[in-house]
Design a protein around this motif. Structure first.
Motif, short mmCIF file in Angstrom:
data_model
loop_
_atom_site.label_atom_id
_atom_site.label_comp_id
_atom_site.label_asym_id
_atom_site.label_seq_id
_atom_site.Cartn_x
_atom_site.Cartn_y
_atom_site.Cartn_z
N TYR A 124 -4.43 -1.06 -9.54
CA TYR A 124 -4.67 0.38 -9.61
C TYR A 124 -5.78 0.74 -10.60
CZ TYR A 124 -3.82 5.38 -10.18
OH TYR A 124 -3.96 6.74 -10.23
N GLU B 73 0.83 -1.20 0.00
CA GLU B 73 0.00 0.00 0.00
C GLU B 73 0.87 1.25 0.00
OE1 GLU B 73 -2.25 -0.71 3.55
OE2 GLU B 73 -3.60 -2.11 2.55
N GLY B 74 0.30 2.35 -0.47
CA GLY B 74 1.00 3.62 -0.50
C GLY B 74 0.66 4.38 -1.76
N ASP B 75 0.95 5.66 -1.76
CA ASP B 75 0.66 6.51 -2.91
C ASP B 75 1.51 6.13 -4.11
OD1 ASP B 75 -1.19 8.00 -1.45
OD2 ASP B 75 0.31 9.48 -0.82
N LEU B 76 1.12 6.65 -5.27
CA LEU B 76 1.94 6.48 -6.48
C LEU B 76 3.36 6.98 -6.21
CD1 LEU B 76 -0.51 7.71 -9.27
CD2 LEU B 76 0.38 5.40 -8.98
N TRP C 189 -2.18 -1.94 -4.45
CA TRP C 189 -3.52 -1.36 -4.42
C TRP C 189 -4.58 -2.41 -4.02
CZ3 TRP C 189 -3.27 3.75 -4.60
CH2 TRP C 189 -2.17 4.33 -5.23
N ASN D 201 3.08 -0.70 4.10
CA ASN D 201 2.59 0.62 3.72
C ASN D 201 3.77 1.55 3.53
OD1 ASN D 201 1.48 3.32 3.80
ND2 ASN D 201 -0.43 2.32 4.38
N ALA E 88 5.58 5.73 -4.22
CA ALA E 88 6.06 5.55 -2.85
C ALA E 88 7.07 4.41 -2.69
CB ALA E 88 4.87 5.32 -1.90
N SER F 146 5.49 5.20 2.32
CA SER F 146 5.22 6.64 2.20
C SER F 146 6.54 7.37 1.98
CB SER F 146 4.49 7.17 3.43
OG SER F 146 5.26 6.99 4.59
#
Length: 158
Positions: A80, A32-35, A107, A123, A37, A125
């Motif tokens: 995604y 998990e994590g933002d694009l 995702w 996760n 990351a 970040s």
């Protein structure tokens, strides 16, 4: 059981992925994590540590990329672009989660209700220009054993 890792650069992301490859031979890992990351970078380290020589990219359009090795199969999922979790039924998602396979799922929230629970939840970040913070949560006995070994390996990164 939870742990935090600071990964100063891409090399440390790849290295920690490689350590996990030596630790966890089967199971389900949520990434998990933002694009941007570090999910795919970490996965590249894991898959290359198992002996894959070619490119490792996120299977954004194909949803899943299999990597077959002598002793195991790794499935790298990227959900995604998944519009509806029910699409996973059409690709036979349950067939991928057999005993002996390692499934890396980017995702996972996009496939909620159709995915098995994870052994590990990672996760990622952004921490700074190059660095990443990684929170790892072990959610099964298999995951706890892997996280304990990953903690030992992670100490050698710094």
């Amino acid at each position: 059981m939870q742990a935090h890792f600071y990964l100063a650069d891409e090399a440390q992301q790849v290295a920690l992925g490689g350590h996990l490859a030596q630790t966890l031979q089967e199971g389900v890992i949520y990434l998990e994590g933002d694009l941007g990351a570090g999910k795919t970078t970490f996965t590249r380290g894991l898959i290359r540590a198992l002996g894959h020589q070619g490119a490792v990219k996120s299977p954004t359009y194909t949803l899943v990329e299999p990597y077959v090795f002598d002793q195991q199969t790794v499935y790298h999922f990227d959900l995604y672009r998944l519009a509806d979790p029910e699409e996973l039924e059409m690709i036979g998602i349950r067939d991928y989660f057999d005993e002996g396979s390692l499934c890396l799922i980017e995702w996972p929230q996009k496939g909620e209700g159709f995915l098995p629970p994870p052994d590990l939840r990672l996760n990622f970040s952004l921490a700074d220009q190059e660095g990443r913070d990684l929170q790892v949560e072990a959610l099964s006995d298999l995951g706890r054993k892997a996280l304990q070994q990953l903690l030992q390996a992670g100490n050698s990164l710094n």
